[in-house]
Enzyme design. Sequence first.
Site, short mmCIF file in Angstrom:
data_model
loop_
_atom_site.label_atom_id
_atom_site.label_comp_id
_atom_site.label_asym_id
_atom_site.label_seq_id
_atom_site.Cartn_x
_atom_site.Cartn_y
_atom_site.Cartn_z
N GLY A 16 10.10 26.14 -11.94
CA GLY A 16 9.05 25.93 -12.93
C GLY A 16 9.44 24.89 -13.97
O GLY A 16 10.59 24.86 -14.41
N GLY A 19 7.96 19.38 -13.17
CA GLY A 19 6.98 18.30 -12.97
C GLY A 19 6.31 18.30 -11.62
O GLY A 19 5.86 17.24 -11.15
N LYS A 20 6.18 19.48 -10.99
CA LYS A 20 5.56 19.55 -9.66
C LYS A 20 4.12 19.03 -9.66
O LYS A 20 3.71 18.32 -8.76
CB LYS A 20 5.57 21.00 -9.15
N THR A 21 3.37 19.43 -10.70
CA THR A 21 1.95 19.04 -10.72
C THR A 21 1.78 17.53 -10.86
O THR A 21 0.98 16.92 -10.14
CB THR A 21 1.22 19.77 -11.87
N ASP A 44 -0.85 27.32 -7.60
CA ASP A 44 0.00 27.88 -8.65
C ASP A 44 -0.87 28.77 -9.54
O ASP A 44 -1.90 28.33 -10.03
CB ASP A 44 0.59 26.73 -9.48
N ASN A 270 13.51 14.47 -10.74
CA ASN A 270 12.57 13.97 -11.74
C ASN A 270 13.21 13.85 -13.13
O ASN A 270 14.22 14.50 -13.41
CB ASN A 270 11.36 14.90 -11.80
#
Length: 331
Positions: A16, A19-21, A44, A270
Amino acid sequence: MAKGKDRKYYMVGGKGGVGKTSLSSSLAVRFATAGHHTLLVSTDPAHSLSDSLAQDVTGGLPVAVEGTDGMMYAMEVDPDQAKAEFAAFAKQADVSAGAKDFMSSVGLGGLADQLGDLKLGELLDTPPPGLDEAIAIAKVVQFIKDEKYAKFTRIVFDTAPTGHTLRLLSLPDFLDASIGKIVRLRQKLTSAGDAVKSLFGVADEAQDEAVVKLERLKAQLQEVKDLFRNEDTTEFVIVTIPTVLGISESGRLLAELRKEGVPARRLVVNQIINAAVTFCTVKAKDQRRAMEMLDADAGLRTLKRIEAPLFDMEIRGVPALQFMGGQVWTD
């Protein structure tokens, strides 16, 4: 990743807050720019896709993303609805204490005990972890079979954090062990006589319908399980940040993905700092130390590493995502 026109699924996941989104959104924009009809889906439970795209994509149906000339759609799937559907399934199979006593008195105590062992009340109140995301993905898989949406050649999933994803992978086995028993027991009870059937408070047709629904749910989730393991159509992209905690968790995630047979070929690191300011110099040193862990990790060092910089602006909206994609998703 953009080669070919066959449908490809990309699951973007990791710890969590890494920066996945933003990365999944920028990847979807990159695909759309390359000429692919692309669908971006957030499974999510804590959605932030609308924020990333700077437009509302809630509602559970694909919404055309502004600024992509109709090449990209996005949607957020509601996990609460998935939980409600599971609760409805479990409730139809629940048996009260009084019902168990009656079943025992008519010689069906063994079946009553088996139903009690399933702890259906607990399933009703707290659906198994990962179920909401599994049903969300299953819905998308069924949804894109519709002619209207068969055009998508790239589908990118913005998944839940690591622990949730790992529970999702083991979910079909859980369902075989629990919901499968419910289905079989209900089928046995269907032939046990009208008096016993009435205990469930539903007509024969409703019981049969419940069994059909449960079997359909199992089949859809098995399809999700198979999809996750298909090397020809699917790839899980691991996202991390250059910290000891982030990389350690990525190593565990990769080990579990390989154990489950889920294809993972890329690791995105990232928020890498490239600056000479004193604070940033110290932070960059910490990041380099963490990056050395990648070189030492037997699993992670086998993945194609993509290094994404820490940007000096907020990545929000299609133009910013296009810029980010041009910096990250390159050969």
